[in-house]
Design a protein around this motif. Structure first.
Motif, PDB file in Angstrom:
ATOM      1  N   SER A  10       0.937  -1.271  -0.126  1.00 44.93           N
ATOM      2  CA  SER A  10      -0.205   0.396  -0.051  1.00 44.93           C
ATOM      3  C   SER A  10       0.657   1.239   0.604  1.00 44.93           C
ATOM      4  O   SER A  10       2.273   1.196   0.173  1.00 44.93           O
ATOM      5  CB  SER A  10      -0.953   0.036   1.559  1.00 44.93           C
ATOM      6  N   VAL A  11      -0.105   2.835  -0.651  1.00 51.09           N
ATOM      7  CA  VAL A  11       1.136   4.232   0.375  1.00 51.09           C
ATOM      8  C   VAL A  11       0.406   4.739   0.279  1.00 51.09           C
ATOM      9  O   VAL A  11      -1.656   4.417  -0.458  1.00 51.09           O
ATOM     10  CB  VAL A  11       1.660   3.890  -1.990  1.00 51.09           C
ATOM     11  N   GLU A  12       0.158   5.636   1.069  1.00 46.01           N
ATOM     12  CA  GLU A  12      -0.630   6.980   1.348  1.00 46.01           C
ATOM     13  C   GLU A  12       0.564   8.004   1.298  1.00 46.01           C
ATOM     14  O   GLU A  12       1.813   7.700   1.529  1.00 46.01           O
ATOM     15  CB  GLU A  12      -0.833   6.613   3.268  1.00 46.01           C
ATOM     16  N   VAL A  13      -0.787   8.883   0.986  1.00 51.45           N
ATOM     17  CA  VAL A  13       0.643  10.394   0.870  1.00 51.45           C
ATOM     18  C   VAL A  13      -1.254  11.578   0.588  1.00 51.45           C
ATOM     19  O   VAL A  13      -2.354  11.134   0.437  1.00 51.45           O
ATOM     20  CB  VAL A  13       0.871  10.779  -0.487  1.00 51.45           C
ATOM     21  N   ALA A  14      -1.046  12.394   1.455  1.00 52.04           N
ATOM     22  CA  ALA A  14      -1.654  13.427   1.327  1.00 52.04           C
ATOM     23  C   ALA A  14      -3.085  13.420   1.562  1.00 52.04           C
ATOM     24  O   ALA A  14      -4.197  13.510   1.132  1.00 52.04           O
ATOM     25  CB  ALA A  14      -1.941  14.156   0.084  1.00 52.04           C
TER      26      ALA A  14
ATOM     27  N   VAL B 183       5.400  10.092   1.975  1.00 54.78           N
ATOM     28  CA  VAL B 183       4.661   9.292   1.290  1.00 54.78           C
ATOM     29  C   VAL B 183       5.157   8.055   1.836  1.00 54.78           C
ATOM     30  O   VAL B 183       6.364   7.832   2.771  1.00 54.78           O
ATOM     31  CB  VAL B 183       5.334   9.028   0.286  1.00 54.78           C
ATOM     32  N   THR B 184       4.260   7.000   2.423  1.00 54.48           N
ATOM     33  CA  THR B 184       4.296   5.197   3.389  1.00 54.48           C
ATOM     34  C   THR B 184       4.117   4.705   2.115  1.00 54.48           C
ATOM     35  O   THR B 184       3.210   4.492   2.028  1.00 54.48           O
ATOM     36  CB  THR B 184       3.876   5.841   4.235  1.00 54.48           C
ATOM     37  N   VAL B 185       4.831   3.820   2.244  1.00 55.70           N
ATOM     38  CA  VAL B 185       4.717   2.578   1.403  1.00 55.70           C
ATOM     39  C   VAL B 185       5.291   1.318   2.412  1.00 55.70           C
ATOM     40  O   VAL B 185       5.932   1.560   3.161  1.00 55.70           O
ATOM     41  CB  VAL B 185       6.165   2.545  -0.181  1.00 55.70           C
TER      42      VAL B 185
END
Length: 801
Positions: free
Chosen positions: A228-232, A272-274
């Motif tokens: 997964s990836v998370e940003v803003a 950004v978190t992966v």
């Protein structure tokens, strides 16, 4: 299981593999990791500081010696399946052994290395050894095998993937290093781990921010992996397919704001978190679009053209492990305070540290990144070709998240060297780098980082078929000025983009005094050692030309050559900016120095600002007035209209107004207005005794009709008061009230206290006017000395009216 990280920075010793001039202790000397041989020997008191006097000349043996680093570390089984030994940087030709077993070798300072070592680890004490082959041994052997190549210096830097300026330059010492120059650690993991993340924040075709992410994994099994990836506030879940080690996803981020260079807007950045199982990668990016119009060489950010007010950056220390994040921040703050909006990382140095690019992101400084090739023909044979490919792939991925990075450039001056410096005859058909700059690098950029433009080299006119230095297209480097002709020749041509130009000047007096123990006079042996340019001292004096008188003392030499450097570069920038938007950039050589030296830098090797820095701050300001070709050019590189009543006066040197014209003017945002000078202003009655003054709002330009050596400047008369301390923390306030015209008034408080700094310099006052200088950092026994020579200077001191 969560991956485990164990730093291996303690307990290292350094030994020489053979006899060396200083007697090393039998067990070696303590070694700092990260670090290098030079700094370890210096810390052990076995060599003198190579930056002082001519100590450098006695240290050439270090780069011709093989060295061994050794440490013992404790290890215990941690339940993980795999353990890797990870070197973020080895400088340069090394063999790595763990518990006596060779696990790998390296030959590239610009890469990192990961070696699987789990079967070799022991419960309890383990021994790690890194043996370095002398850089000269490796490079000269490869040169002998492949055949010599032409270059700017008789050194083998083209035959080793290492910081080229380690081998000396016309501003730097020859200090050829070896060492573990970036962190080293053991990393343990189970099942799978994040091996690589490429994250690029840009805009889609509709201008919506998006994150393009590619995830690379190391894995033990073949099944699909969920990531997964998370940003803003946005999140995407995606799968690494069974049997694959890579997956890509594009995530729209409509709520993100655009990132801008500081001269055009704000710098919002987003975490950004992966995630891949229990492994996580954390980074940061910003969202912007970048474009390059090739013929005009016009860089755009978010579809808005940017006039580049740039500086060239060299490694800030010959020993990069000594460079802290705070030091980089301080240096970049000096650039921003001088109204710089782009830093070009020059190709004779390094891909800089993560700190460098993170700070540029935060501060809104654009980055032009050269690939590490400079001033030489580079062989394309193995093993160099594969090393170049590997370092390029790694650094394209590493630097991809940084919104500040807006251009990849293939090399510095190698295309010009091949075309114009006689290299072709010397090469006799041997390779020289063409395949790197026109094939390998552009292919890798297109494959790995298509969000940024690539340019094959500088200077370059857009095609291998064109002369590299065509002023009507692409980039030029202007070195006739300084080397052969007067700086007024900057105005001979309108160029599209000037990527390199500059003029020499000495460092601050306190910097010279720290570095040179002998007499401070041009031509003195120890002073000469800190002038690396060919015929540099002669060119400094010849460069004074008709502008300033020839000095008769060291103090006058120091003041005049520093002043001339500032004037020369400012003259060029005024010319380039007045031609906007035909010309869309200037990049001064250079912002910084790596040691105490007479050079082209605006900030010297001890971090002190030279007069050039103050001149840059003025001519790189958003708004500028430049007199050229019988007109006043109003340059407005701001987002607002610049309007008001323009007052032009022609005055005698005693301040009397001889002619005056006032008119309403308006210059649009990012625009230039040409205002013809009325005859009454443009044509003096006596050019040696008159001055032109232009005033618009709070900005003023003072232009003389003659060079200083022909002006009837009066002997300097002024009143000075020095007051100490105030609530803002300023150490001293120096107020100068002019009783005559004062030309380029400057205060040098470092002459009295090496820690002292002043907030302004190069101020021209008309009779009756006042300037206030604020001095910080100083503790003075005699503050009144700030009001007289050698601390307080102006041109009137030296010109006989």
């Amino acid at each position: 299981m969560t991956p485990r990280h164990l730093s291996l920075h303690d307990g290292w010793t350094l030994t020489a593999d053979g006899p060396v001039p200083p007697a090393l202790p039998a067990g070696g000397v303590p070694a700092a990791v990260p670090g290098c041989v030079h700094t370890d020997l210096l810390a052990a008191g076995l060599i003198d500081d190579p930056y002082l006097d001519d100590n450098e000349e006695r240290l050439g043996w270090i780069g011709r010696t093989d060295w061994t680093y050794r440490t013992d570390f404790a290890w215990a089984a941690d339940g993980h399946e795999f353990t890797d030994l990870c070197f973020d940087g080895l400088d340069t030709v090394a063999t790595v052994l763990l518990n006596g077993t060779r696990i790998g070798s390296t030959a590239n300072q610009h890469r990192s290395y990961r070696f699987p070592v789990r079967p070799l680890l022991r419960e309890g004490t383990n021994t790690l050894v890194v043996r370095f082959t002398a850089p000269y041994t490796y490079a000269e052997a490869l040169r002998d095998k492949l055949g010599d190549r032409p270059g700017a210096y008789a050194e083998p830097y083209a035959f080793i993937r290492k910081m080229a300026c380690n081998f000396g330059w016309d501003w730097g010492p020859t200090l050829v290093t070896s060492g573990i120059w970036r962190p080293v650690a053991l990393e343990s993991w189970t099942g799978h781990r994040i091996a690589e993340v490429k994250a690029v924040g840009d805009l889609d075709g509709d201008g919506v921010p998006r994150l393009s992410l590619t995830l690379g994994v190391d894995r033990a099994g073949d099944g699909p992996l969920e990531a997964s990836v998370e940003v803003a506030g946005e999140r995407a879940v995606f799968t690494v397919p069974a049997g694959e080690d890579r997956a890509a996803v594009t995530l729209p981020v409509p709520g993100a704001a655009r990132w801008w260079p500081h001269s055009h807007g704000e710098q919002p950045l987003y975490d950004v978190t992966v995630r891949l199982g229990e492994d996580a990668w954390n980074g940061r990016t910003g969202f912007r679009g970048v474009g390059l119009e090739h013929e005009a060489f016009r860089i755009s950010v978010n579809d808005e053209p940017v006039f580049v007010r740039g500086v060239n950056w060299i490694p800030d220390d010959c020993f990069p492990a000594r460079i802290t994040r705070q030091r980089i921040s301080d240096r970049l703050d000096q650039a921003i305070a001088a109204n710089v909006n782009l830093v070009r990382v020059w190709g004779g140095g390094l891909y800089e540290s993560d700190d460098f690019y993170e700070l540029c992101d935060e501060k809104g400084l654009l980055v032009w990144q050269d690939f590490p090739f400079a001033c030489a023909a580079y062989p394309e044979e193995q093993p160099l070709y594969d090393e170049v490919a590997a370092e390029t792939r790694e650094n394209l991925v590493r630097l991809a998240p940084h919104p500040s990075l807006v251009l990849w450039c293939g090399n510095n001056e190698n295309l010009e060297g091949h075309a114009d410096w006689g290299w072709q005859e010397e090469l006799e058909g041997r390779t020289w780098g063409h395949a790197y700059y026109h094939e390998l690098l552009p292919a890798l950029c297109a494959e790995t980082d298509p969000s940024r433009p690539y340019w094959p080299g500088s200077p370059y006119s857009g095609s291998p078929e064109l002369p590299p230095q065509d002023p009507t297209r692409g980039t030029v480097h202007l070195w006739d000025v300084w080397n052969r002709v007067d700086y007024t020749h900057y105005a001979d041509t309108a160029h599209r983009f000037v990527a390199e130009f500059g003029f020499q000047g000495p460092p601050a007096h306190a910097t010279l005094r720290r570095a040179v123990s002998g007499p401070l006079s041009p031509g003195a042996p120890l002073m000469t050692h800190h002038q690396k340019a060919e015929d540099g001292d002669r060119k400094l004096l010849e460069g004074l030309g008709a502008h300033l008188p020839q000095p008769v003392s060291f103090d006058d030499w120091h003041w005049l050559t520093q002043l001339n450097q500032a004037r020369a570069v400012a003259f060029g920038i005024r010319h380039f900016r007045s031609h906007s938007p035909y010309c869309m950039g200037s990049i001064v050589w250079q912002l910084n120095d790596c040691w105490p030296v007479v050079s082209w830098a605006a900030v010297d090797g001890d971090g002190r600002r030279k007069p050039l820095w103050y001149a840059l701050r003025a001519v790189y300001a958003d708004r500028l007035m430049a007199v050229r070709d019988g007109a006043l050019h109003l340059v407005n590189d701001s987002a607002l209209v610049w309007e008001g009543a323009l007052r032009l006066t022609r005055r005698s040197l005693d301040g009397t107004v001889l002619a005056e014209e006032t008119s309403a003017v308006a210059t649009g945002a990012r625009g230039v207005t040409r205002v013809p000078l009325p005859p009454a202003i443009a044509e003096p009655d006596d050019s040696t005794r008159e001055v032109l003054v232009a005033e618009l709002g709070d900005l003023r330009a003072v232009e003389f009709y003659e060079e200083d050596t022909r002006l009837a400047l009066p002997a300097a008369r002024y009143d000075v008061t020095v007051t100490q301390g105030d609530e803002s923390g300023i150490g001293y306030r120096v107020t100068v009230t002019a009783r005559t015209l004062l030309r380029d008034l400057a205060l040098f408080p470092d002459r009295l206290d090496p820690a002292a700094e002043v907030d302004d310099m190069l101020v021209t006052l008309l009779p009756g006017e006042r300037a206030v200088f604020h001095v910080t950092g100083a503790v003075l026994e005699d503050p009144e000395a700030l009001g007289s020579r050698p601390a307080l200077r102006c041109v009137n001191d030296l010109v006989d009216g």
